[in-house]
Each structure stands twice: as structure tokens, then as C-alpha cells.
Design an enzyme around this catalytic site. Structure first.
Site, PDB file in Angstrom:
ATOM      1  N   GLY A   1       0.280  41.404 -11.881  1.00 18.69           N
ATOM      2  CA  GLY A   1       0.585  42.796 -11.543  1.00 18.69           C
ATOM      3  C   GLY A   1       1.395  43.486 -12.621  1.00 18.69           C
ATOM      4  N   CYS A   2       2.365  42.780 -13.153  1.00 16.60           N
ATOM      5  CA  CYS A   2       3.222  43.367 -14.191  1.00 16.60           C
ATOM      6  C   CYS A   2       2.440  43.595 -15.475  1.00 16.60           C
ATOM      7  CB  CYS A   2       4.444  42.488 -14.425  1.00 16.60           C
ATOM      8  SG  CYS A   2       5.501  42.375 -12.958  1.00 16.60           S
ATOM      9  N   THR A   3       1.514  42.705 -15.773  1.00 21.10           N
ATOM     10  CA  THR A   3       0.669  42.886 -16.950  1.00 21.10           C
ATOM     11  C   THR A   3      -0.226  44.111 -16.774  1.00 21.10           C
ATOM     12  OG1 THR A   3       0.716  40.531 -17.484  1.00 21.10           O
ATOM     13  CG2 THR A   3      -1.120  41.812 -18.386  1.00 21.10           C
TER      14      THR A   3
END
Length: 155
Positions: free
Chosen positions: A46-48
């Protein structure tokens, strides 16, 4: 959890190390507009997605006068690897003791698969030239967030 910021609130100042161990200060950016996004952990799916969406929107955001900063609890070395791996071209800042997370109200209770724990509440703040929060977006989703933000900012 600490109090949440609202539009019109003074943005809490910070001076944090970036991926290259250089200190980045919000006060040094006063007079310009800043987007600060808090994300749980570098190199997670998700952060990527969120970081790469910001990367892909960086040129129009910068053309509109915004500086972009990402903040997580990761150490500078991990941030450096994340930045290099995904071709991120903006500063990633390290807040390992989550003191700045607390100041922005993004450290708090989360529930995942029925378990309650303390963690990072994915959030984004837009800070104006005077250092005031113009948008405080809490509990955002990684996917589609940057496009919605750009629409809100008309960028």
C-alpha cells in the site's frame, strides 16, 4: 491518540532526517506550499502504491508550487533503499519515535483482522505559505488518494 488537526490549524513544525541523513525542516519551507503524507512502512504494498502515485504526480504538484514530503517511522537507510528501488524523487523523512506523528494526530488505535493495536493512520496534510493546514485528510486509502488530492487542489 492525540488531537487531530483541522483546516486553519498551525502545522506543527519539525526537523527530521531524510533518506540521506540530511535534516529537512518545515520552517525552512515557510513561504511555499507543502504536502506532507504519513504512511505506515516503506516498501509495503500500500505504501509503495501511494508513494509511486505521488512520484508520478510530482511534476504537476511542483509546477503548482508544492513541495512533497513523505514521513514514516522507518530509519533513513530503509528510506534510502525505498527511494532508490521505486525511483522516488522527493524527500522521505524518518520519525522513529513517532513524535511528529503524534503532533499531527496520525498515531493511534487501529483494528486489523479483529486485533486492536497502535499504529500509523495513513494521512495527508496540505500546508499553505503561512504554515497553516489547508487540508487535513485522515484515514485515506493508498489507492486513488493522490488523484483525489490533485482534484481537490485543482492540479
Amino acid at each position: 491518540m492525540t488531537n487531530r488537526l483541522e483546516a486553519g490549524s498551525a502545522a506543527p513544525s519539525f526537523a527530521l532526517k531524510n533518506q540521506d541523513d540530511a535534516v529537512v525542516s518545515l520552517d525552512a519551507l515557510r513561504g511555499g506550499r507543502v504536502i506532507v503524507f504519513f504512511y505506515p512502512e516503506a516498501m509495503t504494498p500500500g505504501c509503495t502504491t501511494e508513494a509511486c502515485d505521488f512520484r508520478d504526480s510530482l511534476a504537476p504538484l511542483q509546477a503548482a508550487g508544492y513541495t512533497l514530503l513523505g514521513i514514516s517511522r522507518d530509519e533513513p537507510e530503509k528510506l534510502r533503499r525505498f527511494r532508490e528501488r521505486d525511483g522516488l524523487t522527493y524527500d522521505l523523512l524518518s520519525d522513529p519515535d513517532h513524535s511528529i506523528h503524534d503532533a499531527y494526530g496520525v498515531w493511534g488505535e487501529k483494528v486489523n483482522y479483529g486485533k486492536t493495536f497502535m499504529g500509523v493512520i495513513r494521512s495527508t496534510f496540505v500546508i499553505d505559505e503561512a504554515g497553516l493546514v489547508s487540508h487535513a485528510l485522515y484515514n485515506i486509502r493508498a489507492t486513488g488518494h493522490v488523484a483525489r488530492l490533485r482534484k481537490t487542489l485543482e492540479v
